[in-house]
Design a protein around this motif. Structure first.
Motif, PDB file in Angstrom:
ATOM      1  N   HIS A 102       0.818  -1.213   0.000  1.00  0.00           N
ATOM      2  CA  HIS A 102       0.000   0.000   0.000  1.00  0.00           C
ATOM      3  C   HIS A 102       0.851   1.262   0.000  1.00  0.00           C
ATOM      4  CE1 HIS A 102      -3.320  -2.676   0.567  1.00  0.00           C
ATOM      5  NE2 HIS A 102      -2.823  -3.124   1.706  1.00  0.00           N
ATOM      6  N   ASP A 103       2.146   1.114   0.192  1.00  0.00           N
ATOM      7  CA  ASP A 103       3.062   2.254   0.223  1.00  0.00           C
ATOM      8  C   ASP A 103       3.460   2.613  -1.206  1.00  0.00           C
ATOM      9  OD1 ASP A 103       5.112   4.071   0.471  1.00  0.00           O
ATOM     10  OD2 ASP A 103       6.113   2.993   2.087  1.00  0.00           O
ATOM     11  N   LYS A 104       2.905   3.686  -1.724  1.00  0.00           N
ATOM     12  CA  LYS A 104       3.158   4.095  -3.111  1.00  0.00           C
ATOM     13  C   LYS A 104       4.547   4.700  -3.289  1.00  0.00           C
ATOM     14  CE  LYS A 104      -0.941   2.851  -4.173  1.00  0.00           C
ATOM     15  NZ  LYS A 104      -1.107   1.471  -4.473  1.00  0.00           N
ATOM     16  N   ASP A 105       5.223   5.081  -2.200  1.00  0.00           N
ATOM     17  CA  ASP A 105       6.574   5.642  -2.295  1.00  0.00           C
ATOM     18  C   ASP A 105       7.641   4.564  -2.417  1.00  0.00           C
ATOM     19  OD1 ASP A 105       5.603   8.236  -2.080  1.00  0.00           O
ATOM     20  OD2 ASP A 105       5.687   8.197   0.110  1.00  0.00           O
ATOM     21  N   MET A 106       7.282   3.322  -2.185  1.00  0.00           N
ATOM     22  CA  MET A 106       8.245   2.223  -2.248  1.00  0.00           C
ATOM     23  C   MET A 106       8.152   1.564  -3.624  1.00  0.00           C
ATOM     24  SD  MET A 106       8.625  -1.112   0.213  1.00  0.00           S
ATOM     25  CE  MET A 106       8.973  -0.142   1.665  1.00  0.00           C
ATOM     26  N   PRO A 107       9.273   1.495  -4.358  1.00  0.00           N
ATOM     27  CA  PRO A 107       9.247   0.857  -5.680  1.00  0.00           C
ATOM     28  C   PRO A 107       8.855  -0.621  -5.579  1.00  0.00           C
ATOM     29  CG  PRO A 107      11.334   2.016  -5.310  1.00  0.00           C
ATOM     30  CD  PRO A 107      10.586   2.003  -4.008  1.00  0.00           C
ATOM     31  N   LEU A 108       8.239  -1.129  -6.646  1.00  0.00           N
ATOM     32  CA  LEU A 108       7.779  -2.515  -6.667  1.00  0.00           C
ATOM     33  C   LEU A 108       8.901  -3.495  -6.371  1.00  0.00           C
ATOM     34  CD1 LEU A 108       5.612  -4.650  -7.155  1.00  0.00           C
ATOM     35  CD2 LEU A 108       6.188  -4.535  -9.593  1.00  0.00           C
ATOM     36  N   ASP A 109      10.093  -3.267  -6.934  1.00  0.00           N
ATOM     37  CA  ASP A 109      11.186  -4.219  -6.705  1.00  0.00           C
ATOM     38  C   ASP A 109      11.580  -4.313  -5.248  1.00  0.00           C
ATOM     39  OD1 ASP A 109      12.466  -1.658  -6.710  1.00  0.00           O
ATOM     40  OD2 ASP A 109      14.363  -2.591  -7.274  1.00  0.00           O
ATOM     41  N   GLN A 110      11.275  -3.289  -4.460  1.00  0.00           N
ATOM     42  CA  GLN A 110      11.575  -3.326  -3.035  1.00  0.00           C
ATOM     43  C   GLN A 110      10.491  -4.038  -2.234  1.00  0.00           C
ATOM     44  OE1 GLN A 110      14.675  -2.034  -1.577  1.00  0.00           O
ATOM     45  NE2 GLN A 110      14.932  -2.566  -3.720  1.00  0.00           N
ATOM     46  N   HIS A 111       9.305  -4.151  -2.803  1.00  0.00           N
ATOM     47  CA  HIS A 111       8.225  -4.901  -2.155  1.00  0.00           C
ATOM     48  C   HIS A 111       8.489  -6.400  -2.193  1.00  0.00           C
ATOM     49  CE1 HIS A 111       5.109  -1.775  -1.594  1.00  0.00           C
ATOM     50  NE2 HIS A 111       5.677  -1.218  -2.641  1.00  0.00           N
ATOM     51  N   ILE A 112       9.202  -6.843  -3.214  1.00  0.00           N
ATOM     52  CA  ILE A 112       9.325  -8.279  -3.452  1.00  0.00           C
ATOM     53  C   ILE A 112      10.762  -8.784  -3.368  1.00  0.00           C
ATOM     54  CG2 ILE A 112       7.207  -8.450  -4.783  1.00  0.00           C
ATOM     55  CD1 ILE A 112       8.869  -8.222  -7.333  1.00  0.00           C
ATOM     56  N   VAL A 113      11.643  -8.055  -2.719  1.00  0.00           N
ATOM     57  CA  VAL A 113      13.063  -8.411  -2.661  1.00  0.00           C
ATOM     58  C   VAL A 113      13.361  -9.553  -1.679  1.00  0.00           C
ATOM     59  CG1 VAL A 113      13.650  -6.633  -0.959  1.00  0.00           C
ATOM     60  CG2 VAL A 113      15.394  -7.427  -2.559  1.00  0.00           C
ATOM     61  N   PHE A 114      12.536  -9.727  -0.663  1.00  0.00           N
ATOM     62  CA  PHE A 114      12.803 -10.735   0.364  1.00  0.00           C
ATOM     63  C   PHE A 114      12.174 -12.083   0.011  1.00  0.00           C
ATOM     64  CE2 PHE A 114      13.495  -6.830   2.621  1.00  0.00           C
ATOM     65  CZ  PHE A 114      14.598  -7.117   3.393  1.00  0.00           C
ATOM     66  N   VAL A 115      12.888 -13.154   0.403  1.00  0.00           N
ATOM     67  CA  VAL A 115      12.413 -14.507   0.158  1.00  0.00           C
ATOM     68  C   VAL A 115      12.646 -15.339   1.418  1.00  0.00           C
ATOM     69  CG1 VAL A 115      14.626 -15.259  -0.833  1.00  0.00           C
ATOM     70  CG2 VAL A 115      12.545 -16.453  -1.438  1.00  0.00           C
ATOM     71  N   HIS A 116      11.740 -16.283   1.668  1.00  0.00           N
ATOM     72  CA  HIS A 116      11.882 -17.198   2.798  1.00  0.00           C
ATOM     73  C   HIS A 116      12.279 -18.570   2.277  1.00  0.00           C
ATOM     74  CE1 HIS A 116      10.507 -20.225   5.696  1.00  0.00           C
ATOM     75  NE2 HIS A 116      10.976 -19.357   6.575  1.00  0.00           N
ATOM     76  N   ILE A 117      13.221 -19.195   2.964  1.00  0.00           N
ATOM     77  CA  ILE A 117      13.673 -20.547   2.606  1.00  0.00           C
ATOM     78  C   ILE A 117      13.551 -21.414   3.852  1.00  0.00           C
ATOM     79  CG2 ILE A 117      15.628 -21.930   1.833  1.00  0.00           C
ATOM     80  CD1 ILE A 117      16.750 -19.355   0.558  1.00  0.00           C
ATOM     81  N   GLY A 118      12.937 -22.562   3.731  1.00  0.00           N
ATOM     82  CA  GLY A 118      12.877 -23.490   4.852  1.00  0.00           C
ATOM     83  C   GLY A 118      11.497 -23.731   5.381  1.00  0.00           C
ATOM     84  N   VAL A 119      11.434 -24.012   6.673  1.00  0.00           N
ATOM     85  CA  VAL A 119      10.186 -24.386   7.339  1.00  0.00           C
ATOM     86  C   VAL A 119       9.370 -23.166   7.673  1.00  0.00           C
ATOM     87  CG1 VAL A 119       9.233 -25.571   9.347  1.00  0.00           C
ATOM     88  CG2 VAL A 119      11.363 -26.361   8.349  1.00  0.00           C
TER      89      VAL A 119
END
Length: 119
Positions: A102-119
């Motif tokens: 919902h934060d329009k000041d944050m670029p899309l690539d920064q919304h999806i940069v994190f990933v979870h690995i594991g349980v």
């Protein structure tokens, strides 16, 4: 790391099975080395192979402001009741990332940069 570099292979050969969770907020912690593109081991995967059950990493360059906002919200949710439940890390990451959409000041690539690995 005090006397020499620590490679993902060094980490993967450690026994970190007593550790439940790691959050790697630096840039490209879930990306392999471009010099060896056939290798699939990156820092986040190395920690998981070494026994860490749940790891959060980044897929590309992440802005400091993004890291600060996401990490604060992540730990507030993950440890909200005073106890950390690493089994809930993937769900918490999803919720926090979703709340930032919902934060329009944050670029899309920064919304999806994190990933979870594991349980």
């Amino acid at each position: 790391m005090r006397n020499q570099p620590l490679s993902p292979l060094d980490i993967a050969q450690m026994d970190l099975s007593r550790h439940q969770f790691a959050f790697l907020s630096a840039c490209e912690t879930a990306v392999g080395d471009f010099k060896t593109p056939d290798e699939v081991i990156h820092l986040a995967a190395g920690l998981q192979f070494a026994g860490v059950k749940s790891v959060v990493g980044t897929l590309w360059v992440v802005n400091n402001s993004t890291v600060q906002r996401l990490v604060e919200a992540f730990y507030r949710k993950l440890c909200g009741d005073g106890k950390m439940n690493p089994k809930g890390a993937a769900q918490v990451l999803y919720q926090v990332v979703h709340s930032l959409t919902h934060d329009k000041d944050m670029p899309l690539d920064q919304h999806i940069v994190f990933v979870h690995i594991g349980v």
